[in-house]
Every structure is written in structure tokens, then in C-alpha cells.
Design a protein around this motif. Sequence first.
Motif, PDB file in Angstrom:
ATOM      1  N   ALA A  11       0.832  -1.210   0.000  1.00  0.00           N
ATOM      2  CA  ALA A  11       0.000   0.000   0.000  1.00  0.00           C
ATOM      3  C   ALA A  11       0.867   1.261   0.000  1.00  0.00           C
ATOM      4  O   ALA A  11       1.959   1.294   0.575  1.00  0.00           O
ATOM      5  CB  ALA A  11      -0.923   0.001   1.209  1.00  0.00           C
ATOM      6  N   SER A  12       0.355   2.299  -0.638  1.00  0.00           N
ATOM      7  CA  SER A  12       1.036   3.596  -0.637  1.00  0.00           C
ATOM      8  C   SER A  12       0.945   4.205   0.758  1.00  0.00           C
ATOM      9  O   SER A  12       0.093   3.822   1.561  1.00  0.00           O
ATOM     10  CB  SER A  12       0.376   4.522  -1.646  1.00  0.00           C
ATOM     11  OG  SER A  12      -0.945   4.850  -1.208  1.00  0.00           O
ATOM     12  N   ALA A  43      -8.882  10.743  -3.537  1.00  0.00           N
ATOM     13  CA  ALA A  43      -7.807   9.909  -3.005  1.00  0.00           C
ATOM     14  C   ALA A  43      -8.348   8.871  -2.026  1.00  0.00           C
ATOM     15  O   ALA A  43      -7.870   7.723  -1.999  1.00  0.00           O
ATOM     16  CB  ALA A  43      -6.753  10.772  -2.327  1.00  0.00           C
ATOM     17  N   ILE A  44      -9.349   9.270  -1.243  1.00  0.00           N
ATOM     18  CA  ILE A  44      -9.961   8.331  -0.300  1.00  0.00           C
ATOM     19  C   ILE A  44     -10.639   7.195  -1.065  1.00  0.00           C
ATOM     20  O   ILE A  44     -10.486   6.011  -0.733  1.00  0.00           O
ATOM     21  CB  ILE A  44     -10.975   9.040   0.612  1.00  0.00           C
ATOM     22  CG1 ILE A  44     -10.284  10.153   1.424  1.00  0.00           C
ATOM     23  CG2 ILE A  44     -11.653   8.038   1.531  1.00  0.00           C
ATOM     24  CD1 ILE A  44      -9.173   9.681   2.309  1.00  0.00           C
ATOM     25  N   THR A  45     -11.385   7.540  -2.077  1.00  0.00           N
ATOM     26  CA  THR A  45     -12.072   6.524  -2.889  1.00  0.00           C
ATOM     27  C   THR A  45     -11.072   5.574  -3.528  1.00  0.00           C
ATOM     28  O   THR A  45     -11.267   4.350  -3.536  1.00  0.00           O
ATOM     29  CB  THR A  45     -12.921   7.204  -3.970  1.00  0.00           C
ATOM     30  OG1 THR A  45     -13.923   8.015  -3.337  1.00  0.00           O
ATOM     31  CG2 THR A  45     -13.595   6.178  -4.860  1.00  0.00           C
ATOM     32  N   LYS A  46      -9.972   6.121  -4.046  1.00  0.00           N
ATOM     33  CA  LYS A  46      -8.938   5.298  -4.677  1.00  0.00           C
ATOM     34  C   LYS A  46      -8.304   4.339  -3.672  1.00  0.00           C
ATOM     35  O   LYS A  46      -7.986   3.180  -4.008  1.00  0.00           O
ATOM     36  CB  LYS A  46      -7.878   6.206  -5.287  1.00  0.00           C
ATOM     37  CG  LYS A  46      -6.761   5.450  -6.000  1.00  0.00           C
ATOM     38  CD  LYS A  46      -5.738   6.428  -6.582  1.00  0.00           C
ATOM     39  CE  LYS A  46      -4.591   5.676  -7.275  1.00  0.00           C
ATOM     40  NZ  LYS A  46      -3.580   6.611  -7.831  1.00  0.00           N
ATOM     41  N   ALA A  47      -8.134   4.800  -2.437  1.00  0.00           N
ATOM     42  CA  ALA A  47      -7.503   3.956  -1.421  1.00  0.00           C
ATOM     43  C   ALA A  47      -8.452   2.886  -0.900  1.00  0.00           C
ATOM     44  O   ALA A  47      -8.054   1.740  -0.671  1.00  0.00           O
ATOM     45  CB  ALA A  47      -7.006   4.821  -0.263  1.00  0.00           C
ATOM     46  N   VAL A  48      -9.722   3.249  -0.722  1.00  0.00           N
ATOM     47  CA  VAL A  48     -10.683   2.347  -0.080  1.00  0.00           C
ATOM     48  C   VAL A  48     -11.138   1.238  -1.014  1.00  0.00           C
ATOM     49  O   VAL A  48     -11.360   0.101  -0.578  1.00  0.00           O
ATOM     50  CB  VAL A  48     -11.883   3.149   0.453  1.00  0.00           C
ATOM     51  CG1 VAL A  48     -13.025   2.224   0.863  1.00  0.00           C
ATOM     52  CG2 VAL A  48     -11.451   4.012   1.634  1.00  0.00           C
ATOM     53  N   ALA A  49     -11.270   1.526  -2.303  1.00  0.00           N
ATOM     54  CA  ALA A  49     -11.834   0.543  -3.243  1.00  0.00           C
ATOM     55  C   ALA A  49     -11.097  -0.801  -3.217  1.00  0.00           C
ATOM     56  O   ALA A  49     -11.738  -1.857  -3.090  1.00  0.00           O
ATOM     57  CB  ALA A  49     -11.853   1.131  -4.653  1.00  0.00           C
ATOM     58  N   PRO A  50      -9.770  -0.845  -3.323  1.00  0.00           N
ATOM     59  CA  PRO A  50      -9.101  -2.153  -3.270  1.00  0.00           C
ATOM     60  C   PRO A  50      -9.198  -2.824  -1.900  1.00  0.00           C
ATOM     61  O   PRO A  50      -9.153  -4.053  -1.806  1.00  0.00           O
ATOM     62  CB  PRO A  50      -7.645  -1.833  -3.629  1.00  0.00           C
ATOM     63  CG  PRO A  50      -7.479  -0.376  -3.399  1.00  0.00           C
ATOM     64  CD  PRO A  50      -8.806   0.243  -3.651  1.00  0.00           C
ATOM     65  N   MET A  51      -9.330  -2.033  -0.820  1.00  0.00           N
ATOM     66  CA  MET A  51      -9.502  -2.621   0.512  1.00  0.00           C
ATOM     67  C   MET A  51     -10.834  -3.355   0.600  1.00  0.00           C
ATOM     68  O   MET A  51     -10.919  -4.443   1.194  1.00  0.00           O
ATOM     69  CB  MET A  51      -9.440  -1.527   1.581  1.00  0.00           C
ATOM     70  CG  MET A  51      -8.119  -0.806   1.688  1.00  0.00           C
ATOM     71  SD  MET A  51      -8.195   0.528   2.908  1.00  0.00           S
ATOM     72  CE  MET A  51      -6.692   1.417   2.532  1.00  0.00           C
ATOM     73  N   ILE A  52     -11.866  -2.772  -0.001  1.00  0.00           N
ATOM     74  CA  ILE A  52     -13.174  -3.440  -0.034  1.00  0.00           C
ATOM     75  C   ILE A  52     -13.087  -4.706  -0.875  1.00  0.00           C
ATOM     76  O   ILE A  52     -13.581  -5.768  -0.489  1.00  0.00           O
ATOM     77  CB  ILE A  52     -14.249  -2.484  -0.569  1.00  0.00           C
ATOM     78  CG1 ILE A  52     -14.479  -1.335   0.425  1.00  0.00           C
ATOM     79  CG2 ILE A  52     -15.558  -3.229  -0.836  1.00  0.00           C
ATOM     80  CD1 ILE A  52     -15.453  -0.274  -0.072  1.00  0.00           C
ATOM     81  N   ALA A  53     -12.411  -4.605  -2.014  1.00  0.00           N
ATOM     82  CA  ALA A  53     -12.281  -5.770  -2.898  1.00  0.00           C
ATOM     83  C   ALA A  53     -11.524  -6.910  -2.222  1.00  0.00           C
ATOM     84  O   ALA A  53     -11.829  -8.094  -2.438  1.00  0.00           O
ATOM     85  CB  ALA A  53     -11.574  -5.367  -4.188  1.00  0.00           C
ATOM     86  N   ALA A  54     -10.543  -6.578  -1.370  1.00  0.00           N
ATOM     87  CA  ALA A  54      -9.750  -7.598  -0.675  1.00  0.00           C
ATOM     88  C   ALA A  54     -10.434  -8.112   0.584  1.00  0.00           C
ATOM     89  O   ALA A  54      -9.932  -9.037   1.228  1.00  0.00           O
ATOM     90  CB  ALA A  54      -8.376  -7.036  -0.322  1.00  0.00           C
ATOM     91  N   LEU A 387       1.899  -1.028   9.065  1.00  0.00           N
ATOM     92  CA  LEU A 387       2.877   0.048   8.836  1.00  0.00           C
ATOM     93  C   LEU A 387       4.081  -0.419   8.028  1.00  0.00           C
ATOM     94  O   LEU A 387       5.065   0.299   7.894  1.00  0.00           O
ATOM     95  CB  LEU A 387       3.335   0.635  10.175  1.00  0.00           C
ATOM     96  CG  LEU A 387       2.227   1.255  11.037  1.00  0.00           C
ATOM     97  CD1 LEU A 387       2.832   1.900  12.285  1.00  0.00           C
ATOM     98  CD2 LEU A 387       1.402   2.267  10.258  1.00  0.00           C
ATOM     99  N   GLN A 388       4.013  -1.661   7.521  1.00  0.00           N
ATOM    100  CA  GLN A 388       5.037  -2.214   6.626  1.00  0.00           C
ATOM    101  C   GLN A 388       6.408  -2.281   7.291  1.00  0.00           C
ATOM    102  O   GLN A 388       7.441  -2.016   6.689  1.00  0.00           O
ATOM    103  CB  GLN A 388       5.091  -1.401   5.327  1.00  0.00           C
ATOM    104  CG  GLN A 388       3.762  -1.395   4.586  1.00  0.00           C
ATOM    105  CD  GLN A 388       3.748  -0.479   3.377  1.00  0.00           C
ATOM    106  OE1 GLN A 388       4.690   0.268   3.133  1.00  0.00           O
ATOM    107  NE2 GLN A 388       2.663  -0.524   2.619  1.00  0.00           N
TER     108      GLN A 388
END
Length: 411
Positions: A11-12, A43-54, A387-388
Motif C-alpha cells: 500500500a502507498s 484519493a480516499i475513494t482510490k484507497a478504499v476501493a481495493p480494501m473493499i475488494a480484498a 505500517l510495513q
Amino acid sequence: MTDAVDLLRTASPAAVDVFTRILTRGPLSRTDVARLTGLSQAAITKAVAPMIAAGLVADHHDSAANGNGLPGRPASPVRVVPESLITLGIKVNPGDIIGVATDLTAGILVTAHLAVVDTGFAAMVDAIAEVARRLTELLGDRAERLAGVCVAVSGDVDTVGGVVRESALLGWADEPLGAALRERLGVEVLIENDVRALTIAEHWFGVGVGTGSFAIVTIGSGIGCGLHVNGEVVEGAFGVAGEIGHLPLTSEQYVCTCGRRGCVEAVAGSSAIVRAVASAQSTPVATIDDAVALAHAGEPAAIEAFDRAGTVIGTAIATVANLTGPEIVVITGEAVADYDLYDQRLRAAFGAHAFGAAGNCRIVIRPHTFEDWARGAAAAALRALVLQRYAGVSSISSPPLLRRASSRALG
């Protein structure tokens, strides 16, 4: 599970910030996430979408309120999916090992306890591996969602190298615990100081939520301190921070278990109190419970020992307050059950030595069980993943490997 772990690993920085806010403060509307992070709605939408998909987060529909908690348009806050990932936390004590498996919100799912007699390094590696095996067995199919393992140990711990540099309570020095467990379990294992792990859990899931700075002080076999300053857990350049038990605040006549003189722990640790009371008694005093009973019965030597401990702990807490300015100091540990014996002298010493507004911090008592300490280790594993900072998360993809590798434990 692999997709979710890979997503967190890659994640970025913006996505890490978004997920952390949702994890520790959610459910949150996207508007609230934007306000907390300073990121745009896009930016929030871009970040959240893959989290929902995963499967890491989900929309939490609420038709009664909008994003500001006011009547109006339906809001769709996002929240983490607790069961999406699981971490193991194991707390190592001289006499027993306690393990827990927790979900994404640090909720305890299963526990495992194992009494130990031999605290030698090899024997303890076997015992820790056995506790890990028991936890994965208790999880059953849920073990497929295992995403991290952390072992919490008292003393000077090199988290990056996975080495216990010094643990007086265990009698260890320069033990490569991380490497030994990696060989045994077949996965990377995070090694963390136990008090710092407890502080991490409070940071994300306890008193630290909404608190800028706090400290946790543990009293019992050792005197420890975890620091959370300006929104971050203090780790120190060399992995050592908050060791108030080894501040030289008392007479050099007192020898600490660490081998040094004048440490707080040399008069305030349980073994130090027992020794002080025993030296003045004609009847045997073998345990801290014996010393407590004598103090409650009005025995002068016992009362003096606890008064001395309370005074030096209060002075140490004032030192912490003067240096870091916490809003709250949480006192915990196995000796909290007998806190009445420390309280008066502790608060008097704190008041005498806290400078100016530093004395405004609240001192509160919060009992923690050893399961809570193990939960802290599990939270540390989760935090390192998010936090990687956890180099080995990619290898935690085959729980059966963990079970096979640890099946050798204890014969």
C-alpha cells in the motif's frame, strides 16, 4: 487472505494512513477519513476501493445520519472487517507462556496457556512453538487467515534483529529468538518488548485512541514503562525507551537484578520487596503475597518496604511526566491488585517532583491480565504489518506449515 496481506504490504503511504484511521477510529464516513488524513475525496475513494475488494473493509450503511452524524442524506461509513485477518500474540514469562489469536480489531478469538519450568533458551523456544501450534489448532479453518506472529519478552529487545539482548527475568543475553522461531515455525516472527507491545495495543485500541500522549507504567516483578508521545509509540534509536525501572533514583546500596546499583527496580520490584521484608523478619517471607499480608497486618518492615517502593515509583513517574508530558499515566502490572500499599507515597512523590503543568496528568489504575499482554503482542504484529515494518509477512501464507514445523515442540 494472501490478497489482503499483499495489499497491506504494498500500500502507498496515503493508503496506509487511510486504513489506519479506519482501523483505529472507524466506522468512519469517507468525509471523516478525508478530514482526518487531509486527503481529497478522490484519493480516499482510490484507497478504499481495493480494501473493499480484498475484504479488509466494508461499507457500513447507516440511513439515519450523514457523514457528520446529522440527519440528512444516508451515509455509508466504512469499517474494517474484523475476521478478515488474524494475528498471534505470545507473552513469555519465567513460569508460563500465554498465547492468544486476535482478529483485526484485537478481539481475542482463542487462548492457550503452557506452564514452564525450564527457562533455558532452547526449552523456551520449544514451549513457544507449542503454544503457537495450539493456537493454530484451536483456530481450525480460521488459521488460513493468519497474517502475523509476535512474541513479547521483558527486557532489552532488538526488534529489527529479533534478538533478546538482555532479559534479567528470563536470564537471557543475546539470544536470537526471532531466528530460532523462524526455523521452528517456518514463518517470520516479530520479537517485541512486552511493555511496548502493551503500549501498542493501548495506542490503537485503548486509552491512546484520541489521546495525544500517554504512558503505561507496569509494577510487579519488574518496573516498566511504555511511552506514547504526540501520537506515536516511542521505540528509541536502539529499541530501548521508557526503561524507568533502571533509572538510578535510589541508593547504590541496592543491587538490581540487572547487576547495576541504585535502580528503581532494585527497591520497587517484587523480589526486592520480598528481600527487604525477609531480612527484617524472624518468620519466613518467601513470596510477594507474604510481604503484602504482613503489610496489611501492620508489620513495620513490610510497610516501610512498600512505602520505599511507592516513593521511588512516584519519583520515576514524575521524571517521565517532566520529560514527555503525558495526558494520562496508566499504572498496571501484577502488583496493581495491591496498589493501595503504594498509592499514598507514590502520589506524594509524584506531586513533589512533577514540574509545573506536567503534574496535571492523570494517574489511573487499570488491571491487565496476561491475556491482555499477549493481546498486546498480537496488536504489535498487526501494527508492524499495517505500517510495513514486518519483513516476513509474505511468508505467512501456509498455516499447515506452521503446524508441521511446530509439531516437534516438547517432543
